[in-house]
Every structure is written in C-alpha cells, then in structure tokens.
Scaffold this active site. Sequence first.
Site, PDB file in Angstrom:
ATOM      1  N   ARG A 175       0.788  -1.328   0.090  1.00  0.00           N
ATOM      2  CA  ARG A 175      -0.045   0.223  -0.177  1.00  0.00           C
ATOM      3  C   ARG A 175       0.939   1.176  -0.068  1.00  0.00           C
ATOM      4  O   ARG A 175       0.713   2.284  -0.617  1.00  0.00           O
ATOM      5  CB  ARG A 175      -1.202  -0.077   1.304  1.00  0.00           C
ATOM      6  CG  ARG A 175      -1.644   1.337   1.534  1.00  0.00           C
ATOM      7  CD  ARG A 175      -2.403   1.286   2.816  1.00  0.00           C
ATOM      8  NE  ARG A 175      -1.180   1.462   3.795  1.00  0.00           N
ATOM      9  CZ  ARG A 175      -1.345   1.696   5.199  1.00  0.00           C
ATOM     10  NH1 ARG A 175      -2.782   1.186   5.520  1.00  0.00           N
ATOM     11  NH2 ARG A 175      -0.489   1.911   6.008  1.00  0.00           N
ATOM     12  N   TYR A 212       5.683 -23.870  13.633  1.00  0.00           N
ATOM     13  CA  TYR A 212       6.805 -22.866  13.627  1.00  0.00           C
ATOM     14  C   TYR A 212       7.527 -22.922  12.084  1.00  0.00           C
ATOM     15  O   TYR A 212       7.581 -22.064  11.409  1.00  0.00           O
ATOM     16  CB  TYR A 212       7.606 -22.878  14.679  1.00  0.00           C
ATOM     17  CG  TYR A 212       8.721 -21.623  14.798  1.00  0.00           C
ATOM     18  CD1 TYR A 212       8.180 -20.550  14.918  1.00  0.00           C
ATOM     19  CD2 TYR A 212      10.119 -21.880  14.391  1.00  0.00           C
ATOM     20  CE1 TYR A 212       9.026 -19.439  14.643  1.00  0.00           C
ATOM     21  CE2 TYR A 212      11.031 -20.795  14.560  1.00  0.00           C
ATOM     22  CZ  TYR A 212      10.719 -19.616  14.683  1.00  0.00           C
ATOM     23  OH  TYR A 212      11.264 -18.477  14.813  1.00  0.00           O
TER      24      TYR A 212
END
Length: 309
Positions: A98, A137
């Site tokens: 963005r 993980y």
Amino acid sequence: MGFVGSHLCELLLAEGSEVLILDNLVTAAPGTVAEFGNRPNLRVDRQDVTEPITTPGPFDVVFHLASAASPQDYLRLPIETLRAGSLGTTHALDVALRDGARFVLASTSEVYGDPAEHPQRESYWGHVNPIGPRSVYDEAKRYAEALTNAYRGHRGANTGIARIFNTYGPRMRPDDGRMVPTFIRQALAGLPMTVTGDGAQTRSLCYVADTARGLLALGRSDHPGPINLGNPVELSVGDLAAEVRSAAGSESPVTFVEAAEDDPRRRCPDITLARRQLSWRPEVALADGLRRTIDWFEENTGIRAAHPA
C-alpha cells in the site's frame, strides 16, 4: 514487544527514526515496553497482525517479526503461530505494498530442519518434518517465505527475507524455554543445568545486537534474500552449558534429559551472502555476549539473590 524486535527498535530510535510497534504482547517479557519510556518518536499499538492492519501510513519499512519463537511458546500457541506466519504475513505485506515500503520478513534457520548440508547455505532446501511438533513454527515460516516471494514476483513488492539463526541476549524471558535463558536461570539459581539428549548437538549463537544490525542492513538494501543472519562459530549444547556455568560463576551440575523430538543435530550458517551483500558479520564474541546477558538477568529478574557466592 518481542525480544529481537525490541533491539531492532532500539537501533531505529537511536538514529531518530519514528517507530510504530504493532504487537498483541502475547509472548513479550514483562516490562519490555516500559524500558523504552515515553519517547515522542515511538508508538505502541496493542494489535494482532492476524487481523487486517488499518493503521494509516505512510511507512518506509515494514519489519515483520510477529511470531512465537521458542518451542515452549509455539507448542502452547500452535494455531496462533500458524496464523501469524500466514495471515500476519499477508496483512504486513499488504501494508508495505500500500505504502510502497520495503518489507523485511524475519524468517528462521528452522526452515532448514535437521540439515543434510553443513554449514547451511541459502540454496539448501531443508529437511523438515511437516507434521512434527516443531512444524507449526517451521511451516509457518516456510509459508511466509513463499508468500513474500510471491508478492515480490507477482505484485511488485519490495521484499527481503532474513533467516535468523539462534539469537540470545538481554530481554529474553527467564521462562522462555530456549537454551541460553534456561541455562542462565538454572546457573544463577544453583539448579541442575538440563541438557537435552547427549549434548553433542551443535548450535551457533548470535548476540541480539548483531542480529538487529543485520535486519536493519537488509531493510536498507534491495536484496530479496533469503539471507542467513547468524554466527558461524559452532559449539555443542554441552559446551554451551559449560560456558554459561563458567560465566555465571556457578557450581550447578549439568544433567541430561530426554532429547526433544525432531531436534536438529547440527545448525550453523554460511554467512558469505550477508558479508558480500550487506557488509554484515557478527561482532560480539560469545564470552562478551554471555556476560552482558547474565548481567541483565541479575539486574532485571529475581534470580540474583540465589546466585552462589
């Protein structure tokens, strides 16, 4: 505020950068945020990055370090760990895209699993159990790397991936469950120092200030990574326990307990790429780093009173 992230923030604040921290504080050590005091160029928003990030920018660099990192934490928070690597990475990438910001993913040496290549180069694909206890993980980080690379290739995002090897230093929780804080807590308290397995498995330990410098260098580069950030000095876990005991002036005995499932036998980075592309290498020797870390533990935890004379 996470352990490594707090030291990265320290570097950024010292040079006058404006820093916004988004953290749900689920694994933060008590008092970590308070250590920074009220600074005009620091803001902390308690926010979960697995939810869309609506914080207005613009930002110059987005560092994505959100994840439970110790086995104790990610085994306690398996779904949250997977969501941080998937949804959290998506939302952080969207903010960077963005604002046209540089995006840095803090990945991990755990993507290499129990490696068949030694030392590990970035070109090595790894040897990982996708459904083992560590997989929440490992696979969260492997997915995060794939997503980051896809955003770079298909959406034009300016991204970099760091693979962080074992890091230690001040601000680790005494109950973190990782080797160094566990050994320090046990040594200072005069408790038996528990080494998993036979202690012959190896690790390489990088002092946290060095790791933070590496992340900052990657953030200021245009290299896509992945780039290993770690200390290429390898030692056994048994030898590490002895180093901690000596540095703490402790007489704690070393005891051996059952090995953790899927625990890698060897772990050591090849940092040729980091040296060449980032002009980075670790600078703090193990003896110095342990001394600094032990001093911090004695000053900031309740363990000091039990320290043997």
